[in-house]
Design a protein around this motif. Structure first.
Motif, PDB file in Angstrom:
ATOM      1  N   ALA A 141       0.827  -1.213   0.000  1.00 13.83           N
ATOM      2  CA  ALA A 141       0.000   0.000   0.000  1.00 13.83           C
ATOM      3  C   ALA A 141       0.858   1.258   0.000  1.00 13.83           C
ATOM      4  O   ALA A 141       0.530   2.241  -0.680  1.00 13.83           O
ATOM      5  CB  ALA A 141      -0.937  -0.003   1.207  1.00 13.83           C
ATOM      6  N   LEU A 142       1.954   1.252   0.752  1.00 15.90           N
ATOM      7  CA  LEU A 142       2.805   2.438   0.791  1.00 15.90           C
ATOM      8  C   LEU A 142       3.380   2.740  -0.590  1.00 15.90           C
ATOM      9  O   LEU A 142       3.331   3.883  -1.060  1.00 15.90           O
ATOM     10  CB  LEU A 142       3.936   2.252   1.796  1.00 15.90           C
ATOM     11  CG  LEU A 142       4.925   3.425   1.864  1.00 15.90           C
ATOM     12  CD1 LEU A 142       4.246   4.684   2.367  1.00 15.90           C
ATOM     13  CD2 LEU A 142       6.136   3.090   2.718  1.00 15.90           C
ATOM     14  N   PHE A 143       3.925   1.733  -1.248  1.00 11.82           N
ATOM     15  CA  PHE A 143       4.512   1.956  -2.563  1.00 11.82           C
ATOM     16  C   PHE A 143       3.460   2.448  -3.552  1.00 11.82           C
ATOM     17  O   PHE A 143       3.682   3.432  -4.281  1.00 11.82           O
ATOM     18  CB  PHE A 143       5.166   0.673  -3.077  1.00 11.82           C
ATOM     19  CG  PHE A 143       6.589   0.487  -2.630  1.00 11.82           C
ATOM     20  CD1 PHE A 143       7.638   0.802  -3.466  1.00 11.82           C
ATOM     21  CD2 PHE A 143       6.888   0.015  -1.362  1.00 11.82           C
ATOM     22  CE1 PHE A 143       8.954   0.653  -3.066  1.00 11.82           C
ATOM     23  CE2 PHE A 143       8.199  -0.155  -0.939  1.00 11.82           C
ATOM     24  CZ  PHE A 143       9.237   0.163  -1.798  1.00 11.82           C
ATOM     25  N   LEU A 144       2.310   1.787  -3.589  1.00 11.69           N
ATOM     26  CA  LEU A 144       1.296   2.167  -4.572  1.00 11.69           C
ATOM     27  C   LEU A 144       0.734   3.560  -4.296  1.00 11.69           C
ATOM     28  O   LEU A 144       0.550   4.360  -5.224  1.00 11.69           O
ATOM     29  CB  LEU A 144       0.166   1.147  -4.600  1.00 11.69           C
ATOM     30  CG  LEU A 144       0.527  -0.289  -5.008  1.00 11.69           C
ATOM     31  CD1 LEU A 144      -0.735  -1.124  -5.176  1.00 11.69           C
ATOM     32  CD2 LEU A 144       1.349  -0.319  -6.282  1.00 11.69           C
ATOM     33  N   ALA A 145       0.450   3.866  -3.032  1.00  9.63           N
ATOM     34  CA  ALA A 145      -0.102   5.181  -2.708  1.00  9.63           C
ATOM     35  C   ALA A 145       0.898   6.282  -3.025  1.00  9.63           C
ATOM     36  O   ALA A 145       0.543   7.333  -3.585  1.00  9.63           O
ATOM     37  CB  ALA A 145      -0.505   5.233  -1.235  1.00  9.63           C
ATOM     38  N   ALA A 146       2.162   6.062  -2.690  1.00  8.43           N
ATOM     39  CA  ALA A 146       3.183   7.075  -2.969  1.00  8.43           C
ATOM     40  C   ALA A 146       3.375   7.247  -4.476  1.00  8.43           C
ATOM     41  O   ALA A 146       3.538   8.374  -4.969  1.00  8.43           O
ATOM     42  CB  ALA A 146       4.495   6.691  -2.296  1.00  8.43           C
ATOM     43  N   MET A 147       3.352   6.160  -5.218  1.00 10.62           N
ATOM     44  CA  MET A 147       3.491   6.246  -6.681  1.00 10.62           C
ATOM     45  C   MET A 147       2.339   7.042  -7.301  1.00 10.62           C
ATOM     46  O   MET A 147       2.564   7.903  -8.161  1.00 10.62           O
ATOM     47  CB  MET A 147       3.540   4.843  -7.285  1.00 10.62           C
ATOM     48  CG  MET A 147       4.824   4.071  -7.020  1.00 10.62           C
ATOM     49  SD  MET A 147       4.723   2.342  -7.563  1.00 10.62           S
ATOM     50  CE  MET A 147       4.591   2.550  -9.348  1.00 10.62           C
ATOM     51  N   ARG A 148       1.139   6.772  -6.875  1.00 11.20           N
ATOM     52  CA  ARG A 148      -0.008   7.467  -7.466  1.00 11.20           C
ATOM     53  C   ARG A 148       0.008   8.957  -7.130  1.00 11.20           C
ATOM     54  O   ARG A 148      -0.322   9.795  -7.982  1.00 11.20           O
ATOM     55  CB  ARG A 148      -1.311   6.815  -6.995  1.00 11.20           C
ATOM     56  CG  ARG A 148      -1.502   5.419  -7.556  1.00 11.20           C
ATOM     57  CD  ARG A 148      -2.880   4.845  -7.256  1.00 11.20           C
ATOM     58  NE  ARG A 148      -2.996   3.476  -7.770  1.00 11.20           N
ATOM     59  CZ  ARG A 148      -4.110   2.776  -7.824  1.00 11.20           C
ATOM     60  NH1 ARG A 148      -5.255   3.316  -7.392  1.00 11.20           N
ATOM     61  NH2 ARG A 148      -4.125   1.545  -8.304  1.00 11.20           N
ATOM     62  N   HIS A 149       0.396   9.293  -5.925  1.00 13.85           N
ATOM     63  CA  HIS A 149       0.496  10.711  -5.585  1.00 13.85           C
ATOM     64  C   HIS A 149       1.599  11.394  -6.395  1.00 13.85           C
ATOM     65  O   HIS A 149       1.440  12.535  -6.841  1.00 13.85           O
ATOM     66  CB  HIS A 149       0.776  10.880  -4.086  1.00 13.85           C
ATOM     67  CG  HIS A 149      -0.429  10.713  -3.219  1.00 13.85           C
ATOM     68  ND1 HIS A 149      -0.796   9.504  -2.678  1.00 13.85           N
ATOM     69  CD2 HIS A 149      -1.370  11.611  -2.807  1.00 13.85           C
ATOM     70  CE1 HIS A 149      -1.899   9.658  -1.961  1.00 13.85           C
ATOM     71  NE2 HIS A 149      -2.267  10.926  -2.026  1.00 13.85           N
ATOM     72  N   PHE A 150       2.715  10.691  -6.587  1.00 12.69           N
ATOM     73  CA  PHE A 150       3.818  11.272  -7.343  1.00 12.69           C
ATOM     74  C   PHE A 150       3.416  11.501  -8.798  1.00 12.69           C
ATOM     75  O   PHE A 150       3.711  12.557  -9.389  1.00 12.69           O
ATOM     76  CB  PHE A 150       5.037  10.361  -7.263  1.00 12.69           C
ATOM     77  CG  PHE A 150       6.270  10.914  -7.925  1.00 12.69           C
ATOM     78  CD1 PHE A 150       6.936  11.996  -7.388  1.00 12.69           C
ATOM     79  CD2 PHE A 150       6.758  10.343  -9.093  1.00 12.69           C
ATOM     80  CE1 PHE A 150       8.083  12.507  -7.999  1.00 12.69           C
ATOM     81  CE2 PHE A 150       7.903  10.840  -9.711  1.00 12.69           C
ATOM     82  CZ  PHE A 150       8.558  11.929  -9.149  1.00 12.69           C
ATOM     83  N   ALA A 151       2.736  10.529  -9.377  1.00 11.14           N
ATOM     84  CA  ALA A 151       2.275  10.683 -10.768  1.00 11.14           C
ATOM     85  C   ALA A 151       1.332  11.871 -10.890  1.00 11.14           C
ATOM     86  O   ALA A 151       1.405  12.644 -11.865  1.00 11.14           O
ATOM     87  CB  ALA A 151       1.585   9.400 -11.233  1.00 11.14           C
ATOM     88  N   ALA A 152       0.448  12.049  -9.908  1.00  9.98           N
ATOM     89  CA  ALA A 152      -0.465  13.193  -9.934  1.00  9.98           C
ATOM     90  C   ALA A 152       0.300  14.503  -9.849  1.00  9.98           C
ATOM     91  O   ALA A 152      -0.034  15.481 -10.538  1.00  9.98           O
ATOM     92  CB  ALA A 152      -1.467  13.073  -8.785  1.00  9.98           C
TER      93      ALA A 152
END
Length: 519
Positions: free
Chosen positions: A58-69
């Motif tokens: 969850a940490l990796f996916l949530a951080a990735m999605r925020h970074f892409a945004a």
């Protein structure tokens, strides 16, 4: 928003992995929004090549999605594949192939990955596609692999302390001219105390962040897609953005750094956070830069907001150990991952994945690991890692477990710490001795609190009440007596075997084997 012209060839497709969430990374050097685009992909393989815990995923996916945004908000074109996209091919190599075939970039560009396996996979995929791949140095670190190799060249032994001193001098950290601040390089004598029997007292609450809509969506996805994986997400509150990571950094410097040095090795039941920083995940995702973290600690000391022994103890973890283990990783891979100097082969006990053990200290550390994806360094090294070492677990299984369960686990940092420092599998390359102790160490560092809640007695090595740590400690000395006797740092421990009768030795070894058989 400016985006690449679909009528003209894409110049650079910039590959960004889940632990490279830094818009200042070398991969973005010369980025032209008109000619270039970013590629990111969530793939199941990165959560299943080891049985990753829900908090880590969850940490990796949530951080990735925020970074892409954030990248899109800054005007960059981002080609992003989510885990539940219908066409998701399941691996980085397969997803990269799909993207290249669709986008036809002239070149692929990326910052050096933090995982040997991933780097080889992407290189092989690029070669198979016939597209040039430029891998750029990771400027996130103080020392490049080339720098570390130069430090190591010609040395009979590598020791972190000498590397750390060189780094202090080179980067002018905690220095007064050419001398270390305070007249000494480390302050272990002023650090690493155990809590009194009354306990840690008031401990500030850690910086935590309520999941926003993006993170809540990720949590739901992980709970559904990885339902059988270990861990839980009810308490998920890690920083997943640069802004949140900076808030966590400020909170640590203000509220916890002043006490960090004194209590950095102390243990207490049901106290997962204590005086630690909880910044390693943000650092390893590249939401924080180590230079700003080190500078914040140094400034806190210079401004009288933290004692020197706390600032030095904390800085050593980043400027010393963190840089040192990365150097070990990149100069020793890929063979390093297969090392097993002690020749041990026991399987990892199944209860490492559930926390269901009668040993109170280990139950406490495993339970909080599975709940939060976190444990501080003494819990990892001298509770969980110590047990695995004394038990004789095959080091590769210990490595895979550590890589799977902790939110801050990226292989470059986790593997040397586990195989080398914790499991003594690299024949002394990382550490000058195996980190071994009996149950009395845990009793001392927890002020007796963990052992008071346990049915085992750390003073006993055989019998129904004997602490498994103590039994296995003496068994470890017996199994590896010759090796330990040849090491100046463990020879005194081995000499204690002389007071054991043949009958006592046999009883210890029999009880140790029964512990392994029951695991």
């Amino acid at each position: 928003m400016t985006s690449p012209d679909p009528a003209r060839p894409l110049r650079h497709l910039v590959l960004v992995l889940g632990d490279q969430l830094d818009p200042q990374a070398s991969a973005f050097d010369g980025f032209d929004p008109v000619q270039d685009a970013v590629w990111m992909a969530e793939v199941a393989q990165e959560s299943t090549h080891v049985w990753s815990s829900k908090p880590r995923i969850a940490l990796f996916l949530a951080a990735m999605r925020h970074f892409a945004a954030d990248l899109r908000a800054a005007g960059l074109t981002v080609h992003y594949t989510e885990l539940d996209d219908a066409a998701n091919a399941g691996s980085l190599a397969a997803e990269l192939q799909r993207a290249v075939q669709r986008l036809r970039p002239t070149q692929l560009v990326m910052t050096q990955p933090g995982d040997w396996r991933v780097m080889q996979s992407i290189k092989a995929a690029a070669a198979a596609l016939g597209v040039p791949l430029e891998v750029r140095e990771d400027r996130h670190f103080y020392a490049s692999p080339t720098d570390f190799a130069a430090h190591a060249r010609g040395r009979k032994q590598l020791r972190m302390e000498f590397f750390y001193r060189a780094m202090r001098q080179r980067h002018d950290v905690l220095m007064e001219g050419d001398q270390p601040a305070g007249g000494q390089w480390n302050f272990d004598a002023d650090n690493r105390e155990a809590f009194p029997k009354s306990g840690p007292g008031h401990v500030p609450s850690p910086a935590q962040f309520a999941p926003d809509a993006i993170t809540r969506e990720v949590i739901a996805l992980v709970n559904q897609r990885f339902a059988s994986h270990p861990g839980m997400l009810a308490d998920f509150a890690w920083p997943v953005t640069r802004s949140q990571a900076l808030q966590a950094l400020e909170r640590f410097m203000r509220e916890r750094l002043p006490q960090f040095g004194q209590w950095q090795d102390a243990l207490w039941p049901n106290e997962p956070w204590l005086w630690h920083a909880h910044l390693s995940a943000a650092l390893n995702l590249k939401l924080l830069n180590p230079r700003e973290v080190v500078e914040a600690a140094q400034t806190a000391w210079r401004q009288g907001q933290a004692p020197l022994h706390s600032a030095e103890g904390f800085i050593r973890q980043i400027l010393g150990w963190r840089e040192y283990v990365r150097g070990i990783y990149w100069t020793q891979m890929p063979g390093y991952a297969e090392r097993n100097a002690l020749g041990v082969q026991a399987p990892l006990p199944a209860w490492f994945w559930s926390g269901q053990t009668d040993m109170a200290c280990l139950r406490d550390a495993l339970a909080q690991t599975l709940r939060y994806g976190y444990a501080h360094h003494i819990q990892r090294l001298m509770v969980i890692g110590l047990y695995a070492l004394l038990h004789g677990v095959q080091p590769q299984q210990v490595h895979q477990w550590f890589l799977a369960v902790y939110v801050d686990a990226v292989e470059w940092v986790e593997l040397p710490n586990t195989l080398g420092m914790s499991q003594a599998a690299d024949d002394g390359l990382m550490a000058s001795k195996p980190y071994i102790a009996s149950g009395k160490y845990i009793q001392r560092m927890s002020g007796g609190s963990l052992c008071a809640a346990c049915r085992f007695d750390p003073a006993q090595r055989v019998g129904a009440k004997a602490c498994p740590y103590t039994t296995l400690y003496w068994d470890f000395l017996l199994r590896h007596e010759a090796r330990l006797a040849a090491n100046p740092r463990t020879v005194m421990q081995v000499r204690n075997l002389a007071r054991l009768s043949a009958d006592e030795r046999a009883r210890i070894q029999a009880q140790a084997q029964s512990i392994r058989d029951a695991a």
